[in-house]
Design a protein around this motif. Sequence first.
Motif, PDB file in Angstrom:
ATOM      1  N   ALA A  32       0.825  -1.209   0.000  1.00 46.74           N
ATOM      2  CA  ALA A  32       0.000   0.000   0.000  1.00 46.74           C
ATOM      3  C   ALA A  32       0.860   1.260   0.000  1.00 46.74           C
ATOM      4  N   GLY A  46       2.913  -7.041  -2.891  1.00 51.44           N
ATOM      5  CA  GLY A  46       1.567  -7.411  -2.477  1.00 51.44           C
ATOM      6  C   GLY A  46       1.254  -8.870  -2.748  1.00 51.44           C
ATOM      7  N   THR A 154      -8.974  -2.777  -6.154  1.00 53.45           N
ATOM      8  CA  THR A 154      -7.732  -3.206  -6.797  1.00 53.45           C
ATOM      9  C   THR A 154      -7.767  -2.901  -8.290  1.00 53.45           C
ATOM     10  N   TRP A 165      -9.264   4.789  -3.625  1.00 57.15           N
ATOM     11  CA  TRP A 165      -9.046   5.003  -2.192  1.00 57.15           C
ATOM     12  C   TRP A 165     -10.375   5.080  -1.436  1.00 57.15           C
ATOM     13  N   TRP A 168     -11.677   1.620  -0.892  1.00 58.97           N
ATOM     14  CA  TRP A 168     -10.950   0.942   0.177  1.00 58.97           C
ATOM     15  C   TRP A 168     -11.443   1.381   1.555  1.00 58.97           C
ATOM     16  N   TYR A 194      -5.001   0.870   7.921  1.00 56.37           N
ATOM     17  CA  TYR A 194      -5.121   1.095   6.495  1.00 56.37           C
ATOM     18  C   TYR A 194      -6.246   2.081   6.178  1.00 56.37           C
ATOM     19  N   CYS A 198      -5.610   5.185   3.988  1.00 56.95           N
ATOM     20  CA  CYS A 198      -6.339   5.430   2.742  1.00 56.95           C
ATOM     21  C   CYS A 198      -6.747   6.893   2.607  1.00 56.95           C
TER      22      CYS A 198
END
Length: 227
Positions: A32, A46, A154, A165, A168, A194, A198
Amino acid sequence: MLDWLLHGQIAVGEGHLAVREVVGNVFGLASALLGMRLVVWAWPVGLVGNALLFTVFVSGELSGAVAEPLWGQAGRQVMFAIVGGYGWWRWSRHRAEGAARVAWAPRWATWSERLVLLAAGAAAYAVAWAVLHRIGSWGPATEAWILAGSLLATWGMARGWVEFWLVWIAVDVVGVTSLVRAGYYPTAAMYLFYGAFCVIGLFAWWRLERAARTRPGAIPVDEGVPA
């Protein structure tokens, strides 16, 4: 070392954490961070995390709280690997020769692309819920939300859309509470971190997008560069 990675445990209070869950999430976080900086290595890094976390979620008993596999989370890692391969290829096409970074800037999706994302998200959620409910995954409603949202996010990252973003963040809101209930505390902690990350990533890509619009010769992500 391999045995420790696959079977090791880290004592935490009266319980323990699986080493592969912790290490897998470290790779996920590194991916990330690299992705926020538009570094192509975000994708292979990843993929390592995806492989480790797949083995975690496909064996539900590792959490100590649930006996059933979290098939949504496990399937999510497979999906990450597939879309991650596409993202790696796509970003590599835009990388400046001999440089570590890609040579393009992110952009906002068009309204037609956003409508496609919404439609794809609704369809993916419906299919994921039906499949997860059928195979007996733990918490199919939240698992389907996380799986469908992760797929869209993704894909959006691979396409270079700033909106990924936001997707996410929506995934993380559900993911934290779901994973805490299931006993996957390292992954839940990563989701919490995260989520905040984000927000930072959103503004970072937003600044890059605005700078590209005012910079002569900027390369929109969908135009590509000659091989």
